[in-house]
Write a protein that holds these residues in place. Structure first.
Motif, PDB file in Angstrom:
ATOM      1  N   GLU A  26       0.833  -1.200   0.000  1.00 27.30           N
ATOM      2  CA  GLU A  26       0.000   0.000   0.000  1.00 27.30           C
ATOM      3  C   GLU A  26       0.867   1.249   0.000  1.00 27.30           C
ATOM      4  O   GLU A  26       0.632   2.189  -0.763  1.00 27.30           O
ATOM      5  N   THR A 284      -0.747  -4.214  -4.556  1.00 25.46           N
ATOM      6  CA  THR A 284      -1.665  -3.078  -4.452  1.00 25.46           C
ATOM      7  C   THR A 284      -1.700  -2.356  -5.785  1.00 25.46           C
ATOM      8  O   THR A 284      -0.652  -2.133  -6.403  1.00 25.46           O
ATOM      9  N   ASP A 288      -5.594   1.983 -12.290  1.00 30.98           N
ATOM     10  CA  ASP A 288      -6.696   1.037 -12.479  1.00 30.98           C
ATOM     11  C   ASP A 288      -6.278  -0.058 -13.453  1.00 30.98           C
ATOM     12  O   ASP A 288      -5.594   0.205 -14.458  1.00 30.98           O
ATOM     13  N   LEU A 292      -6.500  -5.047 -10.188  1.00 27.88           N
ATOM     14  CA  LEU A 292      -6.735  -4.209  -9.013  1.00 27.88           C
ATOM     15  C   LEU A 292      -7.119  -2.793  -9.421  1.00 27.88           C
ATOM     16  O   LEU A 292      -6.684  -2.307 -10.469  1.00 27.88           O
ATOM     17  N   ARG A 293      -7.888  -2.129  -8.579  1.00 28.67           N
ATOM     18  CA  ARG A 293      -8.198  -0.724  -8.774  1.00 28.67           C
ATOM     19  C   ARG A 293      -7.015   0.122  -8.303  1.00 28.67           C
ATOM     20  O   ARG A 293      -6.321  -0.227  -7.345  1.00 28.67           O
ATOM     21  N   GLU A 303      -7.594   6.033  -0.892  1.00 25.59           N
ATOM     22  CA  GLU A 303      -8.168   4.693  -0.974  1.00 25.59           C
ATOM     23  C   GLU A 303      -7.266   3.779  -1.796  1.00 25.59           C
ATOM     24  O   GLU A 303      -6.724   4.182  -2.823  1.00 25.59           O
ATOM     25  N   THR A 304      -7.108   2.540  -1.318  1.00 23.62           N
ATOM     26  CA  THR A 304      -6.300   1.553  -2.027  1.00 23.62           C
ATOM     27  C   THR A 304      -7.045   0.229  -2.109  1.00 23.62           C
ATOM     28  O   THR A 304      -7.921  -0.060  -1.283  1.00 23.62           O
ATOM     29  N   GLU A 305      -6.674  -0.564  -3.103  1.00 19.94           N
ATOM     30  CA  GLU A 305      -7.155  -1.948  -3.184  1.00 19.94           C
ATOM     31  C   GLU A 305      -5.944  -2.864  -3.251  1.00 19.94           C
ATOM     32  O   GLU A 305      -5.044  -2.666  -4.071  1.00 19.94           O
ATOM     33  N   THR A 306      -5.942  -3.866  -2.384  1.00 19.71           N
ATOM     34  CA  THR A 306      -4.811  -4.787  -2.247  1.00 19.71           C
ATOM     35  C   THR A 306      -5.323  -6.216  -2.269  1.00 19.71           C
ATOM     36  O   THR A 306      -6.399  -6.511  -1.734  1.00 19.71           O
ATOM     37  N   ARG A 318      -8.846  -9.739  -0.260  1.00 19.55           N
ATOM     38  CA  ARG A 318      -8.908  -8.437  -0.922  1.00 19.55           C
ATOM     39  C   ARG A 318      -9.186  -7.383   0.135  1.00 19.55           C
ATOM     40  O   ARG A 318     -10.142  -7.511   0.905  1.00 19.55           O
ATOM     41  N   LEU A 320      -9.708  -3.388   0.985  1.00 16.86           N
ATOM     42  CA  LEU A 320      -9.963  -2.008   0.584  1.00 16.86           C
ATOM     43  C   LEU A 320      -9.536  -1.112   1.729  1.00 16.86           C
ATOM     44  O   LEU A 320     -10.114  -1.172   2.821  1.00 16.86           O
ATOM     45  N   GLU A 322      -8.575   2.586   3.569  1.00 15.96           N
ATOM     46  CA  GLU A 322      -8.788   4.036   3.635  1.00 15.96           C
ATOM     47  C   GLU A 322      -7.723   4.603   4.566  1.00 15.96           C
ATOM     48  O   GLU A 322      -7.672   4.254   5.749  1.00 15.96           O
TER      49      GLU A 322
END
Length: 331
Positions: A26, A284, A288, A292-293, A303-306, A318, A320, A322
């Motif tokens: 992240e 992470t 986009d 992953l986003r 905001e992260t997506e891992t 997964r 999400l 903040e």
């Protein structure tokens, strides 16, 4: 101490580190994402490297980088042999790619990620930053169905037979490089489709795990060896087959490989030669992508997506995230 308590303690440590690895990727992703679209690949890579190093050094591990990044491109490195962690914890191998897809990040194109693998000491192939010939397919097939030494036509035919479909319903994913011109032509000559990707062959290999979702059945071609080892770690967690062979085509590369304990420069590595034991992989999104986003910068929050994979349990998490103290770029 009772053996069950010892094993339970180890499990708790492993679970804790699984979540801590998410923090590592992240932080690297956030640092790189701050430079998305600015056209400076090395600056984005440097930011990701610095962030990943700082976070790894805060972990309670005795870690050694066995797969680093940057030698080939003279980019900033987490160099092979570097010791990381606060010490006193488990002795582990680290395979790192703080910014997979530097060009993608610099151009704000889809698919850039921050990714790393961690495994018990001696579990990950220690290899120089050279190129690797690779082949990978998803789970559920007989062992040895495809082979690095077979022709593209034979591999596509074998995969089609195993799937019970014509070759026209097989899709191969290949890095879009001039060196792959003949390979692409050979695949298309079978009637199979080719999905070309500009960068990001770790994700390309991971895509073979779920062809019903990704539309990708097989990875073929030549990419970087560090990415090959990390991708092998991911397949160990989620299932699939993979082979790789280092391309040691100069005396200097062969010497570097020999110095790292590689005796046979022509060896064909199976999946468990590349990554064995208890492997954890975290990634992470930076931009986009299909896997992953990317990082989202919003007022007062990032905001992260891992995604985190672990081989010992077959778990895929997964996360999400903040991150509300944006000034620190991680939390």
């Amino acid at each position: 101490m009772d053996e069950a308590l010892i094993q339970g303690s180890r499990s708790v440590v492993a679970r804790t580190l699984t979540l801590e690895l998410a923090r590592v990727t992240e932080r690297a992703a956030i640092a790189a994402a701050a430079l998305r679209g600015q056209g400076n690949e090395k600056a984005a890579d440097q930011a990701a490297v610095d962030a990943m190093r700082a976070e790894l050094n805060a972990l309670p591990i005795d870690g050694t980088v066995v797969i680093g990044e940057g030698e080939r491109d003279r980019a900033p490195m987490l160099f092979i042999g570097e010791r990381l962690g606060s010490g006193g914890g488990p002795r582990v191998d680290l395979a790192v790619d703080p910014l997979e897809g530097t060009t993608l990040c610099a151009k704000d194109m889809p698919g850039a990620i921050a990714i790393m693998a961690m495994a018990e000491r001696g579990s990950l192939l220690a290899a120089p930053d050279v190129y690797m010939q690779k082949i990978a397919i998803g789970p559920g097939y007989p062992p040895g169905l495809v082979d690095l030494d077979a022709s593209p036509a034979d591999n596509i035919a074998a995969l089609a037979r195993a799937k019970g479909v014509p070759t026209s319903q097989v899709v191969a994913i290949v890095l879009d490089r001039p060196r792959h011109g003949d390979l692409v032509a050979a695949i298309r000559a079978t009637g199979a489709g080719v999905r070309l990707i500009s960068d990001g062959d770790i994700a390309g290999i991971i895509f073979t795990n779920s062809p019903d979702e990704t539309g990708v059945d097989i990875y073929l071609g030549i990419g970087a060896a560090p990415e090959g080892v990390i991708a092998a770690g991911a397949l160990r967690c989620i299932g699939g087959q993979m082979q790789g062979r280092l391309i040691l085509d100069t005396p200097e590369k062969r010497r570097r490989a020999q110095d790292m304990g590689i005796g046979d420069p022509n060896r064909k590595y199976e999946l468990t030669d590349l990554a064995r034991g208890d492997v954890t992989v975290a990634a992470t999104g930076v931009t986009d992508g299909a896997l992953l986003r990317g990082v989202r910068f919003k007022p007062g929050v990032i905001e992260t997506e891992t995604v985190v994979y672990r081989s010992a349990t077959g778990t895929v998490r997964r996360i999400l995230g903040e991150h509300r103290r944006a000034e620190r770029n991680a939390d």
